[in-house]
Design an enzyme around this catalytic site. Structure first.
Site, short mmCIF file in Angstrom:
data_model
loop_
_atom_site.label_atom_id
_atom_site.label_comp_id
_atom_site.label_asym_id
_atom_site.label_seq_id
_atom_site.Cartn_x
_atom_site.Cartn_y
_atom_site.Cartn_z
N GLU A 264 1.94 -13.17 12.37
CA GLU A 264 2.49 -11.98 13.01
C GLU A 264 2.26 -10.80 12.06
O GLU A 264 2.38 -10.96 10.84
CB GLU A 264 4.00 -12.15 13.25
CG GLU A 264 4.33 -13.20 14.28
CD GLU A 264 3.81 -12.86 15.66
OE1 GLU A 264 3.87 -11.69 16.06
OE2 GLU A 264 3.33 -13.78 16.36
N ARG B 116 -4.61 -1.75 9.10
CA ARG B 116 -5.80 -2.57 8.87
C ARG B 116 -5.49 -3.67 7.88
O ARG B 116 -4.48 -3.65 7.18
CB ARG B 116 -6.97 -1.71 8.41
CG ARG B 116 -6.71 -0.87 7.18
CD ARG B 116 -7.97 -0.12 6.73
NE ARG B 116 -7.65 0.82 5.67
CZ ARG B 116 -7.46 2.14 5.85
NH1 ARG B 116 -7.55 2.66 7.05
NH2 ARG B 116 -7.18 2.92 4.82
N GLU C 69 -12.40 -4.88 -3.56
CA GLU C 69 -12.99 -3.54 -3.37
C GLU C 69 -12.34 -2.50 -4.29
O GLU C 69 -12.88 -1.41 -4.48
CB GLU C 69 -12.82 -3.08 -1.92
CG GLU C 69 -13.71 -3.81 -0.92
CD GLU C 69 -13.30 -5.25 -0.67
OE1 GLU C 69 -12.09 -5.55 -0.72
OE2 GLU C 69 -14.19 -6.09 -0.44
N HIS D 20 2.03 3.33 -9.10
CA HIS D 20 1.82 1.90 -9.38
C HIS D 20 2.98 1.35 -10.20
O HIS D 20 3.46 0.24 -9.98
CB HIS D 20 0.50 1.68 -10.12
CG HIS D 20 -0.72 2.07 -9.32
ND1 HIS D 20 -0.88 1.70 -8.01
CD2 HIS D 20 -1.82 2.79 -9.65
CE1 HIS D 20 -2.03 2.18 -7.56
NE2 HIS D 20 -2.62 2.86 -8.52
N ARG E 282 -0.04 7.75 -2.69
CA ARG E 282 0.55 8.82 -1.87
C ARG E 282 2.00 9.08 -2.26
O ARG E 282 2.48 10.21 -2.25
CB ARG E 282 0.42 8.48 -0.38
CG ARG E 282 -0.97 8.78 0.17
CD ARG E 282 -1.21 8.10 1.46
NE ARG E 282 -1.45 6.66 1.26
CZ ARG E 282 -1.35 5.76 2.22
NH1 ARG E 282 -1.01 6.13 3.43
NH2 ARG E 282 -1.62 4.49 1.96
N LEU F 177 10.90 -20.65 -4.82
CA LEU F 177 9.89 -19.79 -4.18
C LEU F 177 8.53 -19.91 -4.89
O LEU F 177 8.45 -19.98 -6.11
CB LEU F 177 10.37 -18.33 -4.28
CG LEU F 177 9.42 -17.25 -3.80
CD1 LEU F 177 9.34 -17.24 -2.27
CD2 LEU F 177 9.86 -15.87 -4.30
N ARG G 253 2.28 -4.81 6.15
CA ARG G 253 1.53 -3.78 5.43
C ARG G 253 2.38 -2.52 5.36
O ARG G 253 2.78 -1.99 6.39
CB ARG G 253 0.19 -3.46 6.07
CG ARG G 253 -0.58 -2.42 5.24
CD ARG G 253 -1.95 -2.07 5.77
NE ARG G 253 -2.61 -1.20 4.81
CZ ARG G 253 -3.86 -1.34 4.36
NH1 ARG G 253 -4.62 -2.31 4.81
NH2 ARG G 253 -4.36 -0.51 3.47
N ASP H 63 0.82 -1.22 0.00
CA ASP H 63 0.00 0.00 0.00
C ASP H 63 0.86 1.27 0.00
O ASP H 63 1.96 1.28 0.54
CB ASP H 63 -0.93 -0.02 1.23
CG ASP H 63 -2.07 0.97 1.08
OD1 ASP H 63 -2.41 1.33 -0.07
OD2 ASP H 63 -2.63 1.39 2.11
N SER I 299 -7.80 -4.71 5.45
CA SER I 299 -8.46 -4.42 4.17
C SER I 299 -8.94 -5.69 3.44
O SER I 299 -8.73 -5.81 2.22
CB SER I 299 -7.55 -3.59 3.27
OG SER I 299 -7.26 -2.35 3.86
N SER J 247 -7.57 -5.63 -4.74
CA SER J 247 -8.59 -6.22 -3.86
C SER J 247 -9.95 -6.24 -4.55
O SER J 247 -10.16 -5.52 -5.54
CB SER J 247 -8.68 -5.43 -2.55
OG SER J 247 -9.40 -4.23 -2.76
C1 IPE Z 1 -5.29 -2.72 0.03
O1 IPE Z 1 -5.02 -1.38 -0.17
C2 IPE Z 1 -5.30 -3.45 -1.28
C3 IPE Z 1 -4.01 -3.59 -1.95
C4 IPE Z 1 -2.86 -3.21 -1.50
C5 IPE Z 1 -4.06 -4.25 -3.23
P1 IPE Z 1 -6.18 -0.31 -0.29
O2 IPE Z 1 -5.50 0.99 -0.50
O3 IPE Z 1 -7.18 -0.72 -1.29
O4 IPE Z 1 -6.84 -0.39 1.17
P2 IPE Z 1 -7.79 0.64 1.91
O5 IPE Z 1 -8.85 1.03 0.93
O6 IPE Z 1 -6.96 1.82 2.29
O7 IPE Z 1 -8.28 -0.10 3.10
C1 IPE Z 2 -1.74 0.21 -3.30
O1 IPE Z 2 -1.50 1.56 -3.34
C2 IPE Z 2 -1.99 -0.37 -4.67
C3 IPE Z 2 -3.37 -0.83 -4.90
C4 IPE Z 2 -4.34 -0.81 -4.03
C5 IPE Z 2 -3.66 -1.35 -6.21
P1 IPE Z 2 -2.68 2.62 -3.32
O2 IPE Z 2 -3.07 2.90 -4.73
O3 IPE Z 2 -3.78 2.17 -2.45
O4 IPE Z 2 -1.96 3.88 -2.73
P2 IPE Z 2 -2.54 4.90 -1.64
O5 IPE Z 2 -2.97 4.08 -0.46
O6 IPE Z 2 -3.67 5.60 -2.26
O7 IPE Z 2 -1.39 5.78 -1.33
MG MG Z 3 -4.15 2.40 -0.46
#
Ligand code: IPE
Ligand code: IPE
Ligand code: MG
Length: 250
Positions: free
Chosen positions: A210, A197, A70, A40, A27, A134, A191, A23, A199, A68
């Site tokens: 852990e 969290r 979502e 990305h 940002r 792996l 994470r 994640d 997610s 995800s």
């Molecule tokens: C979790 O990150 C999913 C992935 C890293 C693929 P999100 O950015 O989607 O999670 P939330 O929405 O902040 O919980």
């Molecule tokens: C995780 O990074 C990648 C995916 C969920 C695909 P984010 O795109 O969620 O990045 P932030 O959390 O918005 O910084």
């Molecule tokens: Mg995110």
């Protein structure tokens, strides 16, 4: 002196199975004044770094949360870039994974992906299926609730066809139908990105994992950050419900 080294290596608890919620790409990009997409793209380098780190550390399974169930709620443009990136990785990177004896697999509800993407996934899995190094699992359109529901559905259908009875439904039989059941249990869940969290990631599998949270954004996560997480894992005492004394004395 040599004995000391052997002893300390023997005592080191290397996790067998690590999962990562990758994640913070958006940002990271924003902080650089760029669009989310560039985050990305930069994140792919971190994937390469952790795969390398996992091989060096002798990890057996690395499971990465890439998309995800979502994440479909994101802007269409961002989703389309993520799908293109996924396709790129499948066509370009899998050959390299294969060369390195890595077994590649994708977990999640794949039906929602395009036919081309689904075919590419199958092809990559087949290419690497006999590799013995792996295991790299990519979670795509994955959700922990989907995983558990799916396992329940499979058991229900076996009851319906009289292959099993209601009494055959227990934690073990349900577990067998969840993703990753054939692999070593999840030891460490990392994470990045500063949020605390899960997610909807590996809900079932993380029961006794852990957790390691870091503020480092995914594109900045590298081999040394990964090694640090493994070191922290080594210092944890896993009790699995027992007392500390019981664990120390076994
Ligand atoms: C979790 O990150 C999913 C992935 C890293 C693929 P999100 O950015 O989607 O999670 P939330 O929405 O902040 O919980
Ligand atoms: C995780 O990074 C990648 C995916 C969920 C695909 P984010 O795109 O969620 O990045 P932030 O959390 O918005 O910084
Ligand atoms: Mg995110």
């Amino acid at each position: 002196m040599a004995t000391d080294i052997v002893l300390s290596n023997a005592e080191k608890k290397t996790p067998q199975h690590i999962a990562i919620i990758m994640d913070g790409n958006g940002r990271w990009a924003q902080a650089q004044g760029k669009g989310r997409v560039s985050g990305h793209k930069a994140g792919v380098d971190s994937v390469r770094a952790v795969v390398q780190g996992a091989r060096k550390a002798g990890i057996k399974v690395l499971t990465l949360f890439a998309f995800s169930s979502e994440n479909w709620q994101r802007p269409e443009k961002e989703i389309s870039v993520l799908m293109d990136l996924f396709m790129f990785v499948l066509t370009k990177e899998v050959k390299r994974l294969h060369k390195n004896n890595i077994r590649f697999q994708v977990i999640g509800d794949l039906n929602r992906f395009s036919d081309t993407l689904q075919k590419s996934i199958t092809k990559s899995e087949q290419l690497t299926e006999n590799n013995t190094g792996l295991v790299l699992s990519i979670a795509a359109n994955y959700g922990g609730r989907w995983d558990i529901t799916n396992a329940a559905k499979k058991l229900a259908s076996q009851v319906q066809t009289n292959e099993i009875t209601l009494d055959d439904i227990n934690e073990d039989s349900l577990h067998k139908h969840t993703c990753l059941a054939q692999l070593p249990p999840l030891d460490l869940l990392i994470r990045t990105g500063g949020d605390y969290r899960i997610s909807n990631f590996l809900l079932w599998q993380a029961a006794y994992a852990e957790f390691y949270f870091t503020d480092v954004l995914w594109p900045d996560f590298n081999e040394s950050e990964f090694a640090q997480a493994i070191d922290v894992f080594d210092q944890r005492e896993r009790r699995f419900g027992k007392t500390g004394e019981q664990v120390v004395n076994t």
